[in-house]
Design an enzyme around this catalytic site. Structure first.
Site, PDB file in Angstrom:
ATOM      1  N   TYR A   4       0.680  -1.343  -0.044  1.00  0.00           N
ATOM      2  CA  TYR A   4       0.196   0.093   0.038  1.00  0.00           C
ATOM      3  C   TYR A   4       0.810   1.098  -0.177  1.00  0.00           C
ATOM      4  O   TYR A   4       1.994   1.394   0.792  1.00  0.00           O
ATOM      5  CB  TYR A   4      -0.824  -0.120   1.301  1.00  0.00           C
ATOM      6  CG  TYR A   4      -1.653   1.132   1.301  1.00  0.00           C
ATOM      7  CD1 TYR A   4      -2.831   1.450   0.596  1.00  0.00           C
ATOM      8  CD2 TYR A   4      -1.512   2.181   2.425  1.00  0.00           C
ATOM      9  CE1 TYR A   4      -3.772   2.572   0.638  1.00  0.00           C
ATOM     10  CE2 TYR A   4      -2.376   3.181   2.484  1.00  0.00           C
ATOM     11  CZ  TYR A   4      -3.242   3.678   1.606  1.00  0.00           C
ATOM     12  OH  TYR A   4      -4.034   4.770   1.921  1.00  0.00           O
ATOM     13  N   ASP A  44       9.378   2.684  -0.536  1.00  0.00           N
ATOM     14  CA  ASP A  44       8.473   3.572   0.163  1.00  0.00           C
ATOM     15  C   ASP A  44       8.665   2.925   1.733  1.00  0.00           C
ATOM     16  O   ASP A  44       8.113   1.701   2.089  1.00  0.00           O
ATOM     17  CB  ASP A  44       7.077   3.050  -0.136  1.00  0.00           C
ATOM     18  CG  ASP A  44       5.791   3.641   0.722  1.00  0.00           C
ATOM     19  OD1 ASP A  44       6.071   4.213   1.773  1.00  0.00           O
ATOM     20  OD2 ASP A  44       4.752   3.588   0.285  1.00  0.00           O
ATOM     21  N   LYS A  46       4.681   8.452   8.913  1.00  0.00           N
ATOM     22  CA  LYS A  46       4.671   7.971  10.262  1.00  0.00           C
ATOM     23  C   LYS A  46       5.476   8.329  11.281  1.00  0.00           C
ATOM     24  O   LYS A  46       5.488   9.437  12.063  1.00  0.00           O
ATOM     25  CB  LYS A  46       4.257   6.336  10.005  1.00  0.00           C
ATOM     26  CG  LYS A  46       3.138   5.997   9.182  1.00  0.00           C
ATOM     27  CD  LYS A  46       2.771   4.713   9.092  1.00  0.00           C
ATOM     28  CE  LYS A  46       1.630   4.158   8.097  1.00  0.00           C
ATOM     29  NZ  LYS A  46       0.448   4.537   8.201  1.00  0.00           N
TER      30      LYS A  46
HETATM   31  N1  PLP Z   1       3.135   4.154   2.116  1.00  0.00           N
HETATM   32  C1  PLP Z   1       2.821   3.229   3.051  1.00  0.00           C
HETATM   33  C2  PLP Z   1       3.623   2.056   3.243  1.00  0.00           C
HETATM   34  C3  PLP Z   1       1.973   3.220   4.060  1.00  0.00           C
HETATM   35  O1  PLP Z   1       1.714   2.236   4.897  1.00  0.00           O
HETATM   36  C4  PLP Z   1       0.964   4.393   4.303  1.00  0.00           C
HETATM   37  C5  PLP Z   1      -0.172   4.516   4.934  1.00  0.00           C
HETATM   38  O2  PLP Z   1      -0.214   3.556   5.828  1.00  0.00           O
HETATM   39  C6  PLP Z   1       1.253   5.537   2.922  1.00  0.00           C
HETATM   40  C7  PLP Z   1       2.326   5.119   2.292  1.00  0.00           C
HETATM   41  C8  PLP Z   1       0.364   6.514   3.101  1.00  0.00           C
HETATM   42  O3  PLP Z   1       0.545   7.392   4.160  1.00  0.00           O
HETATM   43  P1  PLP Z   1      -0.477   8.466   4.758  1.00  0.00           P
HETATM   44  O4  PLP Z   1      -1.579   7.582   5.417  1.00  0.00           O
HETATM   45  O5  PLP Z   1       0.255   9.246   5.613  1.00  0.00           O
HETATM   46  O6  PLP Z   1      -0.954   9.193   3.461  1.00  0.00           O
END
Ligand code: PLP
Length: 479
Positions: A150, A247, A275
């Site tokens: 994700y 990511d 996060k």
């Molecule tokens: N990338 C990863 C690996 C994530 O787990 C998340 C959110 O859970 C995101 C991107 C998106 O981040 P945000 O919810 O702060 O937009």
């Protein structure tokens, strides 16, 4: 702590939840906050490893807002830094502040791939900009992502996260409203499958702008990467002139200050963070190779438009700086890694005692148990067998996964009762918390087995797909 809090019948909480339902669609402000079996969950207070509901029930929290509070909720040092910044410095939205400079310097010093970095407010913005700049840099159309990963809510990556078995292998959007041509420009491959990556590059290499990957796909619990898979990604993207994006929104800071790229020694071209970098304050970041980062329009005349009213907000920056300082200066990782190991080892003992085939996995502060056979034991000294692909996880018993977590609530313990969700430890959790977690898990799993796991399995899956555990309950699970 009230033993066996009942969050489903409520006074003050129910009234508040009803008000929320009237003016907020579904009563919550993000998908996956409305939890089946927990109607009317209104959070009234947090502190360290705990939270309290509007009805006064207290829980030890392992959900951790999907990952940010590595130090625990409202860590006093972070809260103080954010409040002091807020009192001294409003958000101007012009120029730069010393805090932003300091934070950029620190992130560039900590994360191997970062030569330059830009701040966002969320992880989704960071991954969005990573893909946009990759397309701007290469002039190419295609993006590669992996089943089970994700990367936020934007169109190019809003597909193939938790997919029903019959949707694996095709496009499985998690939302309506995405242009088909956008979906078509995203190729989805199985994680940890180097041969599939090589085949994909042999066929499409010249059209691939970027490969984006969670180096540890934590959005389906924890799929540990084969080192050779990450190396293959690096080699194939380098050869084809595509941009490799790690990511690290979950893995960054939580697994190590330099992220998974430091742990694996594989350096991507771009990295996205979020996060845990600010322990819960809304911070994200995108950084990497200077030649790519210089394409963002923060440099006048550069082609990849980049903006955000709240980017670099002083209180958020102060929270991030205070978080990084504390993680650097105190034994945060030692503590959460030690507790994580205790949890995983303790859970394996619990499940062995129950005679239940499971895969207990995770890394550092993250843990998850999948209910499926084939992962116990392994030869002495050999690497512990662990699920490596999303397809492996289709064997997970979603009913039991969700069912025991619902029963954990009766013990004052909160692990998100949704299929495949990981759990997190923080610096604020203690050995006593781990003891209680292990005891409560044994009782909760036993109770869940006794009454057949979660009965309303249609609620067990998330993100658009149907329940992955179509294979149903394993016979062995009842032993
Ligand atoms: N990338 C990863 C690996 C994530 O787990 C998340 C959110 O859970 C995101 C991107 C998106 O981040 P945000 O919810 O702060 O937009």
């Amino acid at each position: 702590m009230s033993p066996g809090p009942d969050v489903t019948t409520a006074g003050a909480g129910a009234a508040l939840a009803e008000r929320a339902q009237r003016v907020v669609p579904g009563g919550v402000n993000s998908g996956q906050r409305s939890i089946p079996g927990l109607p009317g969950l209104v959070v009234a207070g947090t502190g360290g490893a705990r939270f309290r509901t509007a009805d006064g029930a207290e829980f030890t929290d392992y959900h951790a807002a999907f990952g940010p509070p590595l130090l625990g909720h409202n860590d006093p040092d972070v809260a103080r830094a954010a409040a002091e910044a807020g009192a001294a410095l409003g958000h101007m939205g012009v120029g730069v502040t010393e805090g932003e400079i300091q934070l950029a310097e620190e992130l560039c010093a900590l994360v191997p791939s970062l030569e330059k970095v830009l701040l966002t407010s969320t992880g989704s913005e960071a991954t969005f900009h990573a893909l946009r700049v990759a397309r701007a840099a290469t002039g190419r159309r295609l993006v590669v992502k992996f089943q089970g990963c994700y990367h936020g809510w934007h169109d190019s990556v809003s597909l193939n996260v938790i997919s029903a078995p019959d949707r694996v292998g095709g496009h499985d959007p998690i939302s309506a409203g995405i242009l088909p041509e956008v979906l078509d420009a995203t190729l989805v491959l199985p994680f940890n499958d180097s041969a599939a990556v090589r085949r994909c590059f042999a066929e499409h290499g010249g059209d691939i702008a970027a490969v984006i990957v969670e180096p540890v796909p934590h959005n389906v619990g924890a799929l540990l990467p084969h080192q050779e898979f990450l190396t293959t990604l690096r080699e194939e993207t380098a050869r084809a002139g595509s941009v490799l994006v790690f990511d690290e929104v979950i893995t960054g800071v939580r697994h190590g200050l330099g992220g998974w790229q430091q742990i694996s020694g594989v350096t991507p071209d771009l990295t996205t963070l979020g996060k845990a970098i600010a322990n819960g304050a809304p911070a994200g970041a995108i950084g990497g190779r200077a030649d790519l980062m210089e394409l963002f329009s923060t440099r006048p005349g550069a082609p990849a438009f980049f903006a955000g009213t709240y980017n670099g907000h002083p209180s958020v920056v102060a929270a991030a700086l205070a978080t990084l300082r504390k993680v650097r200066e105190e034994p945060v990782h030692d503590h959460v890694f030690r507790l994580g190991e205790r949890v995983r080892t303790g859970l394996r003992t619990v499940y062995a005692r129950l005679g239940l085939p499971v895969a207990v996995t995770g890394y550092g502060s993250v843990f998850v148990t999948y209910f499926m056979p084939g992962y116990d034991g392994g030869a002495a000294g050999a690497e512990r067998p662990t699920p490596r692909t999303y397809t492996d996880l289709l064997a997970n018993d979603a009913g039991l996964f969700v069912g025991y977590r619902r029963r954990l609530l009766e013990h004052g313990i909160f692990e998100l009762p949704l299929n495949l969700k990981r759990s997190h430890l923080s610096y604020a959790h203690t050995d006593a918390d781990v003891d209680r977690l292990l005891e409560a898990t044994e009782a909760a799993v036993t109770a869940a087995l006794a009454d057949g796991g979660a009965r309303d399995l249609e609620h067990a899956s998330t993100m658009g797909g149907a329940t992955p555990a179509a294979a149903g309950r394993q016979e062995e699970a009842g032993r």
